[in-house]
Design an enzyme around this catalytic site. Sequence first.
Site, PDB file in Angstrom:
ATOM      1  N   ARG A  48       0.796  -1.235   0.000  1.00  0.00           N
ATOM      2  CA  ARG A  48       0.000   0.000   0.000  1.00  0.00           C
ATOM      3  C   ARG A  48       0.826   1.283   0.000  1.00  0.00           C
ATOM      4  O   ARG A  48       0.268   2.369   0.123  1.00  0.00           O
ATOM      5  CB  ARG A  48      -0.987   0.028   1.170  1.00  0.00           C
ATOM      6  CG  ARG A  48      -1.944  -1.150   1.183  1.00  0.00           C
ATOM      7  CD  ARG A  48      -3.150  -0.884   2.048  1.00  0.00           C
ATOM      8  NE  ARG A  48      -2.792  -0.495   3.394  1.00  0.00           N
ATOM      9  CZ  ARG A  48      -3.629   0.083   4.250  1.00  0.00           C
ATOM     10  NH1 ARG A  48      -4.863   0.363   3.879  1.00  0.00           N
ATOM     11  NH2 ARG A  48      -3.244   0.386   5.466  1.00  0.00           N
ATOM     12  N   ASP A  49       2.133   1.189  -0.140  1.00  0.00           N
ATOM     13  CA  ASP A  49       2.936   2.414  -0.237  1.00  0.00           C
ATOM     14  C   ASP A  49       4.163   2.168  -1.119  1.00  0.00           C
ATOM     15  O   ASP A  49       5.263   2.618  -0.807  1.00  0.00           O
ATOM     16  CB  ASP A  49       3.368   2.885   1.153  1.00  0.00           C
ATOM     17  CG  ASP A  49       3.841   4.340   1.152  1.00  0.00           C
ATOM     18  OD1 ASP A  49       3.529   5.067   0.189  1.00  0.00           O
ATOM     19  OD2 ASP A  49       4.535   4.732   2.112  1.00  0.00           O
TER      20      ASP A  49
END
Length: 473
Positions: free
Chosen positions: A73-74
């Site tokens: 997610r990053d």
Amino acid sequence: MRLLSHPHIVRFYEAISGGDGEHVYVVMELAAQGQLYDYVTQLGRLREDEARRIFHQIVSGAEYCHHNMVVHRDLKLENILMDSEMNVKIVDFGFSKFFRHGKVLSQPCGSREYAAPELLAGRRYVGPPVDVWSCGVILYILFCGRLPFDSSDVSELNRIIKRAEFSIPAYVPDDARDLISSMLIVRPDKRLTMNEVRTHRWVQRSIIPRYLAMPPLNARTQITKIDDETVEKVTSHGIDKRHLVESLENGVENEATVTYNLILSKQFDAPTRYLWTIDVCQEAGQSTTTGAAGATGSTAGEQPAAVAVAGGDERSGWALGGVEFQECPRAAMRTIAAALREMGVVYAHDDDHGRYGKLLCARFTGSISSTNVRRVIRSFLTATDTASSSSSGAGSSGSRGQAGHGGGAPVDDAVEINSDVLESLSAAVFFEIQLYKSAGEGNYLMDLRRLSGPQLQYLNICSELSSKLRSVN
């Protein structure tokens, strides 16, 4: 980070609690060349072959995460570091999350410039497609040296991301253009999966290292062979060898195993160590459920690595994937016995009215005399026969008469139980091997079943035996 072990995910060594009780220090491997962001900024943009090599490593690490129910997610250039050999290390799992297939997430993720449209819309979303989108942004930057979506105005940035408004320069090759366009799609269900990205024709258009061609492993059943030379180096510093080996076999994090892993990392690079690794449940054909996520560790559409044999209850064994014998059962058993001898496994011939006979096998920890080997085997057979006859009312077959550490010397009929025998009996791994005829071509499959002893040690044995027999076949 404890869970994930992959050449292109930063290596976790240990976490140390600070003396004040408020801080935790995470010890990781050093990525000496720093951020991929700085590398791309310095060069402006990468050559196609270099972009492909780096991107393939990123996708391999991300696919491994997804296979193990973790979404990063990053993903962005700042969270991809390079080691001294300019190989990728994915870092910063501060926004990562366990997910389940078919379940949605609602928590926010990291950098806006790399964020998928569904994140900016504030909707609930499925995890893996957001990483695919981020990887599409990364590939665009590797080719173009700039972001596909960029604006100093936050509202304008959100608008162009939600509509996926971007242009690809003409110098980007057609296959790479197709891949980028297939990842930067607004609808998550229309994007490629990470597996489809990895197998895309542009990614595959090069010589692929063997470790990158391996399917992703299940981290919870993933084990790596123990390197004897490194063990000796660690024990030369005063660490007890038995304590070290037991800790490694059981996945314990302590001073001994941290020392071992640090020395091992100096001797062998990450791809080499990964090639020693095997997903033992996948190899043994066993399904496994991920503990943290509570979801199946294998992805949809994957073929099992082995064939289940016999009933379906928990006592049924499993045929090791890739191990089949075309010769007669007697010759196959001789091949298996030779491999067991090389591994230091003791085996006892056990007719027991099986189709093609069985081998009752045992591996002992530490040194044990040949006399005690016979006594331990006989003690185990006596105990299991007694338990079997008392529970079923039937006597044992009485045909379990030969044991060997190669030669197949007879087992003593009289059992003298002493402290050494009892200790060896409790520490040994006992398992059973039998051949079954497979459906279709009529080859023979090798079936294994653990009878007693530590599960992880048994899985290590399965892995080692599988490797030896594959090399023979």
